[in-house]
Design an enzyme around this catalytic site. Sequence first.
Site, short mmCIF file in Angstrom:
data_model
loop_
_atom_site.label_atom_id
_atom_site.label_comp_id
_atom_site.label_asym_id
_atom_site.label_seq_id
_atom_site.Cartn_x
_atom_site.Cartn_y
_atom_site.Cartn_z
N ASP A 197 -2.06 -2.97 6.15
CA ASP A 197 -2.37 -2.91 7.66
C ASP A 197 -3.69 -2.73 7.84
OD1 ASP A 197 -2.22 -0.49 6.67
OD2 ASP A 197 -1.09 0.34 8.14
N ASP B 188 1.02 -1.10 0.16
CA ASP B 188 0.01 0.18 -0.05
C ASP B 188 0.97 1.30 -0.21
OD1 ASP B 188 -2.06 1.61 0.10
OD2 ASP B 188 -2.81 1.32 2.16
N ASN C 129 30.30 -41.58 10.26
CA ASN C 129 29.27 -40.61 9.77
C ASN C 129 28.80 -39.85 10.88
OD1 ASN C 129 26.61 -40.34 8.12
ND2 ASN C 129 25.50 -41.31 9.87
#
Length: 914
Positions: free
Chosen positions: A657, A389, A750
Amino acid sequence: MAIKPNSQNKMVFRRMWGWKGKSDAQLHIATSVAPLIPVKLIQIAQNNVEAVLESLNTSSEGLSELQSNLRRDKTGLNEIAHEKPLKWYIQFLKTFQNPFVILLMTLAAISLITEDIKAAVIIFSMVVFSVVLRFSQEFRSSQAAEKLREMVHTTATVSRKDPRKDISPGLALDMGLTLNLDVPDKQEIPIKLLVPGDVVFLSAGDMIPADVRLIASKDLFVSQGTLTGESLPVEKHATLSGDQLQVQNPLELTNLCFLGTSVISGAGTAVVIETGGNTYLGSLAKTIVAHKTVTSFDKGISDVSFLLLRFMLVMAPVVFLINGFIKGNWTEAFFFALSVAVGLTPEMLPMIVTANLGRGALAMSNKKVIVKNIDAIQNFGAMDILCTDKTGTLTQDRIVLEMHLDIYGNENEEVLEFAFLNSFYQTGLKNLLDVAVLEHIELHDSLKLEKAFRKIDEIPFDFMRRRMSVVIEEENHHHELICKGAVEEILQVCTQVKTNGQILPVETSILEQVTRLNQELNEDGLRVIAVAYKELPLEQRSYSVADEHSLILLGLVVFLDPPKDSAATAIAALKSGGVQVKVLTGDNAIIAQKTCKDVGLAVQKTLLGNEIEILSDEELAGLAESTTIFAKLSPLQKSRIIHVLRQKGHIVGFMGDGINDAAALREADVGISVDTAVDIAKESADIILLEKSLLVLEAGILEGRKTFGNIVKYIKMGASSNFGNMFSVLGASALLPFLPMQPVQILLNNLLYDFSQTGIPFDNVDKEYLTKPRKWLVGDIQKFMLLIGPISSIFDYATYALMWFVFKANTVDQQALFQTGWFVESLMTQTLIVHIIRTPKIPFLQSRPAFPMLLITLTVMAIALYLPFSPIAFELGFVPLPAEYFLWLGLFLTGYCVLTQLVKTWFVRKYGYN
């Protein structure tokens, strides 16, 4: 009894929890076990207000603070299941619900049964390491996310009764109770503190805070789309009409409002009848908790995980069969194959992802960006279009009333007075224009508001009419309807105009004069609203939109909404970061163009709401990509623009908003709002800014990209390493008369390699990586894996040759030396290559890792060199390595780094680095 699993209930699940990929069969199970919505709702809807208040043991004044606290002890907080964080012990147990952990535990159990204690200890250590690390990261992340969510305040306005009406101060003292006598009649409290019997006030922009029964309403329109899927708001009334008395679906009853819905316009007063898990929404939430929508990022991680699991499912049986047939020891072959399977599973992936997202959320909070939905971080970093906006984002969010003019542009005090009366008596959501008008507090006394005027009624604002009216009684003489709104919309309902004390008919020349004046003011960047009125007889007591006709145009109120000083810098930064900014506004195009010019946002095209209305989705999608300003938009048009941009493959963020932004916030990949937004906007958003600034937003985007980058690093490292190991193990199994590494050694390798990657969440990300949006590209990761992975096999085979031919470790008696040599080389190359893969640049020289990352990898490499000489070497099947071996090791490591760097550089030039 249970709720019938109809299409409406299934749609509720899909909307509220993002079950977009779930089948009807799965939804049938969920909706079938949800408890029946209590008949109590329907009974309360059919009773009169007095009976409802009596049944809830409350009054029209609501509850006192003492009553509210006592009831909350019984009912609990007003929260539904999916909002509550899991208890720590439940979260800990859930970390075991992982195929990788289950596989490790199975292997540990088999090792114990076969009395292979060493393997069992190491595997169990891997389980503990993986589970504890993942739990700690997930628990810390969830706690942090919960604290961040608590920073976003959603409140309700409640009526608080004087406690002395229920209990005398003396009696309260005898009972050990404390009465707070300073509580105001109206109070803003967190929604979670509401209890049945509370009386709440509703206005435009509010979330419905619980399941409530209306006791008064005025032009109240509620959006129930989250529960019903309806796009249009529903009008609500305090009393039921005759045909409503037979309705059995609570959602269709016009005097009930439900948790999870929101007020679009109008006002109302309601009594809370159910909270938390007893609400309509809460009864559904009990059956499922926090099922999220699958994002492209989730899908990408899932695809890579399943790719590696497919490798494992193919590799493990092949390795088992090769070793079994060639070496003849099927038990040994079985354990070796299981160890290989463990080595090929990315068991650290959940922890790495969680840790990165958690650290990303905390880092963003330090930059005034609060992450409500932690999974939105990856989309935040990938965002390439930001729709926003104009007011408060490109402008200062501080509107100043500049002028109040008649239709010829002359100052007119009467225009300001009428505008003040309208704003003063408005009970709905007051916007920044109203605030600017009401700053003229001197008019409060000069108009003698308390004595001269009395409010009769109000016709609330909506986004279709784009105007609102109040009706006041002036000194018991007549009613006056005062209307203000967008100039075009006010002109549509005016038949007369007041100028120089005369009332004249609205002719074409006057319309042209007003339109011309409005355009001139807009071109100067000024916002304009029109004010009109009409007198009405005292007899009329109720008013509606139908009364907004035959008005007298009084004049224009002119506002300055100055551009933000930081907007130009932020827009330039977003542009350089690959984010397009598009303005979606309800204002007219002229003002938007002037604002964009002031902040340095180049305007390619402008599209108006009425033009969008006649376009198909395909036509709109084609125009939307090249359009900068979309003006005079309705809320649904904002949502539609975002929808078509997403369909074109863009990751779209929307920042808003207001009430009119809720639909667009839900539609966007990333919904962004601010802490001062209306409740429905904050509830719809994924990310909340503590400061309404594009600069804050730009800082958050960079944090999102860092988080994304570190997650992708781990995936590339794990995929490449595992793919390379596959070739090495296959070749060794086929060529050697003994195992290339003992099962316990593979498991230890690992475990240590996993530990080396725990520093990734703390790692630095190259500045160049942050310069553009990063999307999840599984194809690029697969190419990287296929190209980089086999390089490690080249040096594994070189190590085989070294141990076989140079050090004569070519018999079963010498297998321990061979296995030790490959263990050290394998772990050293895997760990060192982390630094090559983490950046497209030359590691250490052009790109330095973070200190935790460097420290952890150096520690693992030191352990690899130390183990053959350690006191536990024999127990693990290791033997000391000759000094000459380390010269060869240094040569191999150098060659490996150089070759991988060259191949990586070629890959980056050809395919880029994502």
